[in-house]
Design a protein around this motif. Structure first.
Motif, PDB file in Angstrom:
ATOM      1  N   GLU A  29      -1.132  -4.521  -1.423  1.00  0.00           N
ATOM      2  CA  GLU A  29      -0.361  -3.834  -0.386  1.00  0.00           C
ATOM      3  C   GLU A  29       0.052  -2.427  -0.793  1.00  0.00           C
ATOM      4  O   GLU A  29       0.312  -1.592   0.065  1.00  0.00           O
ATOM      5  CB  GLU A  29       0.884  -4.657  -0.044  1.00  0.00           C
ATOM      6  CG  GLU A  29       0.559  -6.034   0.543  1.00  0.00           C
ATOM      7  CD  GLU A  29       1.812  -6.844   0.832  1.00  0.00           C
ATOM      8  OE1 GLU A  29       2.905  -6.404   0.401  1.00  0.00           O
ATOM      9  OE2 GLU A  29       1.689  -7.901   1.484  1.00  0.00           O
ATOM     10  N   ARG A  30       0.128  -2.174  -2.083  1.00  0.00           N
ATOM     11  CA  ARG A  30       0.610  -0.872  -2.547  1.00  0.00           C
ATOM     12  C   ARG A  30      -0.569   0.042  -2.858  1.00  0.00           C
ATOM     13  O   ARG A  30      -0.986   0.205  -4.010  1.00  0.00           O
ATOM     14  CB  ARG A  30       1.512  -1.071  -3.767  1.00  0.00           C
ATOM     15  CG  ARG A  30       2.783  -1.848  -3.418  1.00  0.00           C
ATOM     16  CD  ARG A  30       3.657  -2.065  -4.640  1.00  0.00           C
ATOM     17  NE  ARG A  30       3.029  -2.943  -5.621  1.00  0.00           N
ATOM     18  CZ  ARG A  30       3.568  -3.220  -6.806  1.00  0.00           C
ATOM     19  NH1 ARG A  30       4.722  -2.685  -7.136  1.00  0.00           N
ATOM     20  NH2 ARG A  30       2.955  -4.030  -7.646  1.00  0.00           N
ATOM     21  N   LEU A  31      -1.125   0.610  -1.813  1.00  0.00           N
ATOM     22  CA  LEU A  31      -2.278   1.499  -1.913  1.00  0.00           C
ATOM     23  C   LEU A  31      -1.885   2.879  -1.390  1.00  0.00           C
ATOM     24  O   LEU A  31      -1.270   3.000  -0.333  1.00  0.00           O
ATOM     25  CB  LEU A  31      -3.454   0.974  -1.087  1.00  0.00           C
ATOM     26  CG  LEU A  31      -4.076  -0.355  -1.537  1.00  0.00           C
ATOM     27  CD1 LEU A  31      -4.973  -0.913  -0.441  1.00  0.00           C
ATOM     28  CD2 LEU A  31      -4.870  -0.154  -2.821  1.00  0.00           C
ATOM     29  N   ALA A  32      -2.245   3.908  -2.140  1.00  0.00           N
ATOM     30  CA  ALA A  32      -1.935   5.273  -1.732  1.00  0.00           C
ATOM     31  C   ALA A  32      -3.059   6.191  -2.187  1.00  0.00           C
ATOM     32  O   ALA A  32      -3.845   5.841  -3.079  1.00  0.00           O
ATOM     33  CB  ALA A  32      -0.601   5.732  -2.319  1.00  0.00           C
ATOM     34  N   ALA A  33      -3.149   7.368  -1.574  1.00  0.00           N
ATOM     35  CA  ALA A  33      -4.233   8.284  -1.908  1.00  0.00           C
ATOM     36  C   ALA A  33      -3.810   9.725  -1.695  1.00  0.00           C
ATOM     37  O   ALA A  33      -2.995  10.031  -0.814  1.00  0.00           O
ATOM     38  CB  ALA A  33      -5.469   7.980  -1.064  1.00  0.00           C
TER      39      ALA A  33
END
Length: 305
Positions: A29-33
């Protein structure tokens, strides 16, 4: 199940977005870019659309990477160092930085120094399959002191990771040399099969050549070709020289054919065959030992000029 990793991407093109989508489906759930080359530019609309489809939060700047546990750098090879430099100052000590770029080993080592200077833990990785086909399950090779941690963390999430050494640059070198084989075979097929089609023998060429390939494992085929090359390079150069006339008759530029003749003649001009008593070496390793020593650029080989 172990705690899911907090993962951030540097660069968010097609491959990164497919990785993120796959991880989201695995429950991450903890995805960032953050995409430094796109942020604020004309490609930002596409970037936002990709992020929305992959359940990934877009970051406004590299300073936000201080919250990362894992960073996947998925940028073009020419930007490998820049990507490391952009986030390096903000890394929390112990953050894992996995560089998936197709950069050269020297560039990977330079990026590793930047990451390590900030306390990060650098992993050299290479994708060796099709991401559009396999997503985050695509085969990946990895090297570096922490490559095992990378495998143990992400294999349970579906990644296919093979370790290829402890040294940064080993994965990069493996991928690039492998590309010579893969893309070289592709180029050979293009040139030869266009000639075959124009000559009306495509079926016959494919039937006989594929029968040769299918008769044994690919590794055994490599061994057969290299062992016999040591002693038969001159004869094969003559044979391919005759084939070159057919290539020209078909109206095809003999780019690969000329390269084959050049390689064969290069080996024939050395003392490789004499060194083995004009008998085939007993193994692939023995053949490589002779060729590596004799070919131009080696310690005792001929002058490459």
């Amino acid at each position: 199940m172990a705690q899911l990793p907090r993962l951030m991407f540097v660069g968010f093109g097609e491959a990164a977005s497919l990785f993120a989508k796959g991880f989201a489906q695995q429950g991450v759930e903890r995805l960032a870019a953050y995409s430094p080359s796109v942020h604020g530019g004309p490609g930002e609309a596409l970037l936002r659309d990709r992020a929305a489809q992959a359940g990934t939060t877009l970051l406004s700047g590299p300073e936000q990477f201080s919250d990362a546990e894992w960073i996947f750098a998925m940028v073009p090879p020419v930007r490998a160092r820049d990507a490391a430099a952009s986030v390096g100052p903000y890394l929390t000590p112990g953050t894992f930085y996995v560089d998936f770029s197709s950069a050269a080993p020297a560039d990977k080592r330079a990026a590793a120094e930047i990451v390590s200077a900030g306390g990060g833990r650098y992993i050299d990785a290479g994708i060796i399959g099709s991401v559009p086909t396999s997503g985050h399950r695509v085969p990946v090779i990895a090297s570096g002191a922490d490559a095992g941690v990378f495998r143990d963390t992400f294999a349970p999430l579906g990644m296919d990771i093979t370790l290829v050494g402890d040294a940064v640059g080993a994965a990069a070198g493996t991928k690039l040399v492998r590309s010579i084989l893969a893309k070289g075979l592709e180029a050979l097929y293009v040139e030869a099969l266009v000639v075959a089609e124009r000559s009306g023998v495509t079926g016959e060429v494919l039937d006989t050549f594929c029968a040769f390939l299918d008769a044994r494992s690919a590794r055994d085929t490599a061994a057969i070709l290299l062992k016999s090359h040591v002693v038969h390079a001159a004869r094969r150069a003559d044979e391919v020289s005759l084939a070159r006339d057919l290539v020209l008759e078909a109206g095809v530029e003999p780019i690969m054919t000329d390269a084959i003749i050049r390689v064969m003649r290069q080996t024939a001009a050395t003392s490789a065959a004499d060194r083995v008593g004009r008998r085939q070496p007993g193994s692939l390793e023995e053949a490589l030992a002779v060729l590596e020593t004799e070919l131009p650029g080696s310690a005792s080989g001929a002058d490459p000029s």
